[in-house]
Write an enzyme that holds these catalytic residues in place. Structure first.
Site, PDB file in Angstrom:
ATOM      1  N   HIS A 282      44.149  40.831  44.225  1.00 48.90           N
ATOM      2  CA  HIS A 282      44.781  41.956  43.946  1.00 48.90           C
ATOM      3  C   HIS A 282      45.703  41.789  42.766  1.00 48.90           C
ATOM      4  O   HIS A 282      45.718  42.396  41.781  1.00 48.90           O
ATOM      5  CB  HIS A 282      45.496  42.327  44.993  1.00 48.90           C
TER       6      HIS A 282
ATOM      7  N   HIS B 244      42.744  36.211  48.777  1.00 52.91           N
ATOM      8  CA  HIS B 244      42.657  37.553  48.928  1.00 52.91           C
ATOM      9  C   HIS B 244      43.996  38.423  48.110  1.00 52.91           C
ATOM     10  O   HIS B 244      43.651  39.263  47.357  1.00 52.91           O
ATOM     11  CB  HIS B 244      43.017  37.832  50.331  1.00 52.91           C
ATOM     12  N   GLU B 245      45.171  38.019  48.216  1.00 51.36           N
ATOM     13  CA  GLU B 245      46.108  38.555  47.329  1.00 51.36           C
ATOM     14  C   GLU B 245      45.975  38.105  46.050  1.00 51.36           C
ATOM     15  O   GLU B 245      46.543  39.032  45.054  1.00 51.36           O
ATOM     16  CB  GLU B 245      47.727  38.133  47.890  1.00 51.36           C
TER      17      GLU B 245
END
Length: 361
Positions: free
Chosen positions: A41, A37-38
């Site tokens: 980003h 997920h990170e």
């Protein structure tokens, strides 16, 4: 690596050795999903020319940190999340590489990339699951006596193609449709010898949130084409599963006993891993893939909920900015994100106590 990081690394290794393997696997699964997920980003921020100050897995004090060319990479003590800290994300910054100085579309792409990478992970894990273990389709191999399926006239060789007008391709689709119906009659569309007809069937409740109609289905090994096709069906199933779970939660059909926080998730994963590993390495792999899919999809969906401090909340502010042609007041937005974060922390505390309470039930 400095002395502090070395000591922290040794402490982390010691904990891994001491803590039961199933608990370690649960934390590794959760950390891996957060990492993906990170990373979403992070990679889109980098491609957009945004300065990333820190990329962290976990929350709280740092266990280990490494200075990159311009970004600090860290592992923090509490394995309950992570973050990708970008310059100018929550405050104004003059640097041209600051988040707040990039175009609104670059910022939307950066924020949306986290949940998107979770969904990409789900799709890849679904393909891997089908490729390794095959799939159970909706062709009936047998019908049990004195069951709703027999009373409805279903036969071996029948193929279930729709339930309540929704296409089904996997056994899980049928199970989910019956859970969603909560014991009410459901309309099955059946194909027999090229002809299509419907039957209204009321499933039997076996136990809580578990229903059956009394059929045996056909398990298949997958070819390359099947792996892609049924991997997509598997992805669709988990999308429906997640949406159905949220609907049943908010409608009251699920109770707090059906809700798990971080402790409950770790316990569920560790128990599932132990059960799977009791059937050998393939059993363990199947359970790991299942939980990666389940948790990753939920993380992606939850992050898109339009609540301040979540990705969904940030996307709402950015979309409003794109429509208005100018940003919302930074102080007001920052305050709303702070309030949202405080509410999320309160929810985490509630879920923690709920997990403890559920263990006592």
């Amino acid at each position: 690596m400095n002395k502090k990081n070395l000591l922290m690394a040794l402490l982390l290794i010691a904990l891994i050795v001491i803590v039961p393997r199933s608990i370690v696997v649960a934390f590794l699964i959760f950390s891996f999903i957060v990492l993906v997920h990170e990373f979403g980003h992070f990679i889109v921020a980098k491609k957009s020319g945004i300065f990333v100050e820190e990329f962290a897995i976990g929350m709280g004090p740092k266990l280990i940190s490494v200075e990159g060319k311009e970004t600090v990479y860290s592992i923090r003590i509490l394995p309950i999340g992570g973050f990708c800290k970008m310059l100018g994300e929550d405050e104004d910054a003059e640097d041209e590489r600051a988040f707040n100085n990039k175009s609104v579309w670059a910022r939307i792409a950066t924020v949306f990339a986290g949940p998107l990478f979770n969904f990409i992970l789900v799709f890849l894990a679904s393909i891997l699951m089908i490729g390794i273990f095959g799939y159970t389709d909706t062709v009936i191999m047998g019908v049990s006596d004195d069951t709703p399926a027999q009373l409805a006239g279903l036969q071996s060789g029948d193929e279930i193609t729709k339930i309540d007008n929704k296409s089904v391709a996997l056994r899980q689709d049928i199970s989910l449709a019956m859970i969603a119906a909560q014991g009410n009659p459901v309309e099955f569309e059946i194909v027999r010898d090229g002809e299509t007809f419907t039957r209204l069937i009321t499933p039997e409740e076996v136990d809580r949130h578990h229903y059956r109609i009394g059929i045996n289905l056909q398990h298949q090994k997958s070819s390359f084409i099947d792996t892609i096709q049924y991997g997509a069906y598997e992805f669709r199933y988990w999308a429906r599963y997640t949406m159905t779970s949220f609907r049943m939660l908010f409608s009251g059909e699920f109770t707090r006993q059906d809700v798990a926080g971080p402790v409950g998730i770790v316990n569920m994963v560790s128990e599932g891993y132990e059960m799977g590993s009791s059937h050998g390495a393939l059993g363990a792999i199947e359970m790991i893939l299942t939980f990666i899919i389940l948790i990753s999809f939920n993380l992606g969906v939850v992050n898109l909920i339009p609540i301040p401090a979540l990705d969904g909340g940030r996307l709402i502010f950015l979309i409003i900015e794109g429509i208005r042609g100018k940003p919302i007041n930074r102080e007001a937005e920052g305050f709303m994100h702070f309030v949202g974060f405080a509410l999320l922390m309160a929810l985490m505390v509630f879920l923690l106590f709920n997990d403890i309470s559920n263990f006592r039930l």
